[in-house]
Design a protein around this motif. Sequence first.
Motif, PDB file in Angstrom:
ATOM      1  N   SER A 119       0.822  -1.216   0.000  1.00  0.00           N
ATOM      2  CA  SER A 119       0.000   0.000   0.000  1.00  0.00           C
ATOM      3  C   SER A 119       0.853   1.262   0.000  1.00  0.00           C
ATOM      4  O   SER A 119       1.963   1.290   0.538  1.00  0.00           O
ATOM      5  CB  SER A 119      -0.927  -0.013   1.223  1.00  0.00           C
ATOM      6  N   GLY A 159       2.402   7.340   4.327  1.00  0.00           N
ATOM      7  CA  GLY A 159       2.483   6.016   4.937  1.00  0.00           C
ATOM      8  C   GLY A 159       2.242   4.945   3.892  1.00  0.00           C
ATOM      9  O   GLY A 159       2.292   5.199   2.687  1.00  0.00           O
ATOM     10  N   PHE A 196       7.057   2.393   3.119  1.00  0.00           N
ATOM     11  CA  PHE A 196       8.086   2.125   4.125  1.00  0.00           C
ATOM     12  C   PHE A 196       9.098   1.086   3.607  1.00  0.00           C
ATOM     13  O   PHE A 196      10.301   1.243   3.772  1.00  0.00           O
ATOM     14  CB  PHE A 196       7.455   1.613   5.430  1.00  0.00           C
ATOM     15  N   PHE A 203      -5.502   5.401  -0.588  1.00  0.00           N
ATOM     16  CA  PHE A 203      -5.753   4.555   0.594  1.00  0.00           C
ATOM     17  C   PHE A 203      -5.517   5.389   1.865  1.00  0.00           C
ATOM     18  O   PHE A 203      -4.500   6.089   1.963  1.00  0.00           O
ATOM     19  CB  PHE A 203      -4.794   3.353   0.539  1.00  0.00           C
ATOM     20  N   TRP A 211      -5.530   5.184   6.125  1.00  0.00           N
ATOM     21  CA  TRP A 211      -5.583   4.372   7.349  1.00  0.00           C
ATOM     22  C   TRP A 211      -5.450   5.299   8.549  1.00  0.00           C
ATOM     23  O   TRP A 211      -4.635   6.225   8.545  1.00  0.00           O
ATOM     24  CB  TRP A 211      -4.450   3.345   7.345  1.00  0.00           C
ATOM     25  N   MET A 265      -1.161  -8.584   7.861  1.00  0.00           N
ATOM     26  CA  MET A 265      -1.604  -8.084   9.163  1.00  0.00           C
ATOM     27  C   MET A 265      -2.949  -8.685   9.543  1.00  0.00           C
ATOM     28  O   MET A 265      -3.606  -9.350   8.726  1.00  0.00           O
ATOM     29  CB  MET A 265      -1.658  -6.547   9.168  1.00  0.00           C
ATOM     30  N   TRP A 290      -6.133  -8.834   7.290  1.00  0.00           N
ATOM     31  CA  TRP A 290      -6.274  -9.859   6.236  1.00  0.00           C
ATOM     32  C   TRP A 290      -6.362 -11.256   6.827  1.00  0.00           C
ATOM     33  O   TRP A 290      -7.006 -12.131   6.248  1.00  0.00           O
ATOM     34  CB  TRP A 290      -5.109  -9.768   5.238  1.00  0.00           C
ATOM     35  N   THR A 329       4.382   3.237  13.716  1.00  0.00           N
ATOM     36  CA  THR A 329       3.843   2.904  12.394  1.00  0.00           C
ATOM     37  C   THR A 329       4.982   2.647  11.402  1.00  0.00           C
ATOM     38  O   THR A 329       5.914   3.438  11.308  1.00  0.00           O
ATOM     39  CB  THR A 329       2.981   4.070  11.853  1.00  0.00           C
ATOM     40  N   ASP A 333       7.233  -2.788   8.378  1.00  0.00           N
ATOM     41  CA  ASP A 333       7.530  -2.652   6.945  1.00  0.00           C
ATOM     42  C   ASP A 333       8.981  -2.224   6.726  1.00  0.00           C
ATOM     43  O   ASP A 333       9.645  -2.701   5.804  1.00  0.00           O
ATOM     44  CB  ASP A 333       6.600  -1.612   6.307  1.00  0.00           C
TER      45      ASP A 333
HETATM   46  P1  AMP Z   1       3.115  -1.471  10.105  1.00  0.00           P
HETATM   47  O1  AMP Z   1       3.120  -0.490  11.242  1.00  0.00           O
HETATM   48  O2  AMP Z   1       4.486  -1.897   9.694  1.00  0.00           O
HETATM   49  O3  AMP Z   1       2.185  -2.614  10.324  1.00  0.00           O
HETATM   50  O4  AMP Z   1       2.528  -0.710   8.827  1.00  0.00           O
HETATM   51  C1  AMP Z   1       1.722   0.399   8.900  1.00  0.00           C
HETATM   52  C2  AMP Z   1       1.316   0.845   7.517  1.00  0.00           C
HETATM   53  O5  AMP Z   1       0.424  -0.128   6.978  1.00  0.00           O
HETATM   54  C3  AMP Z   1       0.588   2.162   7.563  1.00  0.00           C
HETATM   55  O6  AMP Z   1       1.362   3.188   6.980  1.00  0.00           O
HETATM   56  C4  AMP Z   1      -0.733   1.898   6.823  1.00  0.00           C
HETATM   57  O7  AMP Z   1      -0.969   2.824   5.803  1.00  0.00           O
HETATM   58  C5  AMP Z   1      -0.601   0.509   6.243  1.00  0.00           C
HETATM   59  N1  AMP Z   1      -1.817  -0.280   6.418  1.00  0.00           N
HETATM   60  C6  AMP Z   1      -2.657  -0.316   7.473  1.00  0.00           C
HETATM   61  N2  AMP Z   1      -3.678  -1.170   7.266  1.00  0.00           N
HETATM   62  C7  AMP Z   1      -3.484  -1.702   6.036  1.00  0.00           C
HETATM   63  C8  AMP Z   1      -4.195  -2.657   5.241  1.00  0.00           C
HETATM   64  N3  AMP Z   1      -5.319  -3.259   5.680  1.00  0.00           N
HETATM   65  N4  AMP Z   1      -3.694  -2.979   4.014  1.00  0.00           N
HETATM   66  C9  AMP Z   1      -2.572  -2.397   3.580  1.00  0.00           C
HETATM   67  N5  AMP Z   1      -1.848  -1.490   4.269  1.00  0.00           N
HETATM   68  C10 AMP Z   1      -2.292  -1.140   5.487  1.00  0.00           C
END
Ligand code: AMP
Length: 304
Positions: A8, A26, A31, A80, A82, A148, A151, A232, A236
Motif C-alpha cells: 500500500s 504512509g 516504508f 488509501f 488508514w 496483518m 487480512w 507505524t 515494513d
Molecule cells: P506497520 O506499522 O508496519 O504494520 O505498517 C503500517 C502501515 O500499513 C501504515 O502506513 C498503513 O498505511 C498501512 N496499512 C494499514 N492497514 C493496512 C491494510 N489493511 N492494508 C494495507 N496497508 C495497510
Amino acid sequence: MSLLVVGSLALDTIETPFGKAERTLGGSATFISVAASYFIQPVRLVGVVGYDFPKKELDFLREKEIDLEGLQIKEDEKTFHWHGKYSFDLNTRDSITTELNAFANFDPVVPDPFKKSTYVCLGNINPVLQKKVLLQVEKPKLVVADTMNFWIGGMLNELLDVLKYVDVLIINDSEAREMSHEANLIRAAKVIESFGPRILIIKKGEHGALLFYHDDLFIAPAYPLEAIYDPTGAGDSFAGGFIGHLARTEDLSYENMKRAVIYGSTIASFAVESFSLDRMRDLSTFEIKDRFNEFKRLSEFTSI
Ligand code: AMP
C-alpha cells in the motif's frame, strides 16, 4: 540483482500519546521501498495512489531512486487512508478506519522490465493482489511477504493460498498466534511453516525478533530507544532493510540472513523515532552501520 515491492501507498492519520499527524505519508510499500533503497537501487514499486497523493511525496520517492513505472495514479479516486491509534505504551494499536479507496478496484500490472526481478517483497495488502503480482514475475529467487490481522481475520483462505509461494513470512507475535491458533510461538512457527514459508520471522516489538530458519533459531534484540514517537511502519521498514540487504549481497545463507534481520531491526529503529517516514527520509550510510554495530555490541558475550 533486482528488487520488486508491492504494497500500500497511503495517507495515514496517526494518534500516539505524543500527538497526532493527519494524512501523512504512509503505506506498507512506501516504508518497505524507502528502507530497501538504503541497500539497493533502484527499487521497483508496484502500487496505486489517488488524485490527492502529494506530488512532493512522489518526488521524494523518485529521489530515493524508487522506480515508479509500476505505480498507477487514479485521477478519480482517493488514496488509501488508514487511521491508527496507539495505546499508552505503544504496544497495541487500533485501526480506527481503513479506507481502501484506490485499492478497492486496483488491478496491479507489473511492467515488462520488472518481470525478471529476482527478489520480491509482498508488502501488507490484500492477499489476492499479492498473488496477482507474484504470478507476473518470472522466476524470483526469493519471495518475502508481510501481512496483518486485517487480512488474517478477513481473507484467511486467500492468504493461505499466497503463502504457498512465499519463502520468508514476516509477521508479528499476535498475528502468528492468530494465524496458527497456537499460543506458544515455537509451536506457532511450526504450524505456519506447514502453510508454505520455509523461513519465518516473528517480530515481538520492543522485544526483538525471532528468525526460524529450517531447524535453526536466531534471537535478535530490538534497539533500546528512549524516545519512540510513532511505531507505524516499523514492521515494513524491517522487511525493507531485511530484503534490501539480501538482494544487495545475493547470499541466502543462515549467517547472512541473521545479518539481514539485524539490518531490518536497524532501519526499523530509525523509523519509530519520528512520525511517518520523517526520520528515514535522509539516513546516512554511517548512521546505519554505526547502529548495526551497536546491535552487535549489545548482544555479544563470552562464555567464560
Ligand atoms: P506497520 O506499522 O508496519 O504494520 O505498517 C503500517 C502501515 O500499513 C501504515 O502506513 C498503513 O498505511 C498501512 N496499512 C494499514 N492497514 C493496512 C491494510 N489493511 N492494508 C494495507 N496497508 C495497510
